[in-house]
Motif scaffolding. Sequence first.
Motif: not given
Length: 188
Positions: A1-2, A4, A95-96, A98
Amino acid sequence: MATVQQPQLVLLFCGKRKSGKDYVVSKAQEALGDLCEVFRVSAPLKEQYAKEHGLNYQKLLDSSSYKEQYRVEMMKWGEEVRAKDPSYFCRLAVQKATKPVWIICDARRLTDMDYFSKYNMLAIRVRADDDVRQSRGWQFVASVDDGESECGLDQFNCDVLITNNGEDRLLMTDIKKLKDLVINKIKI
């Protein structure tokens, strides 16, 4: 998972079915513009449930009768997942992320509040009178309207209360106050 992006502020909206949370959130998002993005804790739950049960994910996201016919079983399935990992759907939802302000449009449980409490957070309760909710299609459903997904935050002390009884002038006054509060909290 990237990794956050950490928010400057998280707005957690809660409220009963047919209180108009989505409408209020859309007005808050319009007011805050590019500062914010909206997330649904229920989106990853509905997406996975749709995959596992061969259902239409997009129809599970709206307020249609399609979603209502699967609601009870989907809630049971979600509770089984949460029993193993209470913050599973919260983590997936953002999770995405920005933007500096996250709007969680469907906080329903204390575990949702607990997960997001590690951030600078404002809890916002959207309420509407029962007759207004009924005019929007609400009817009491046992094991839904008296279950945790509807009652889990009834005793939670929210920071802001927005009444959404269909009076746009009053609602927009509340949205302006919320925007001012957000701007003050993130100091831009």
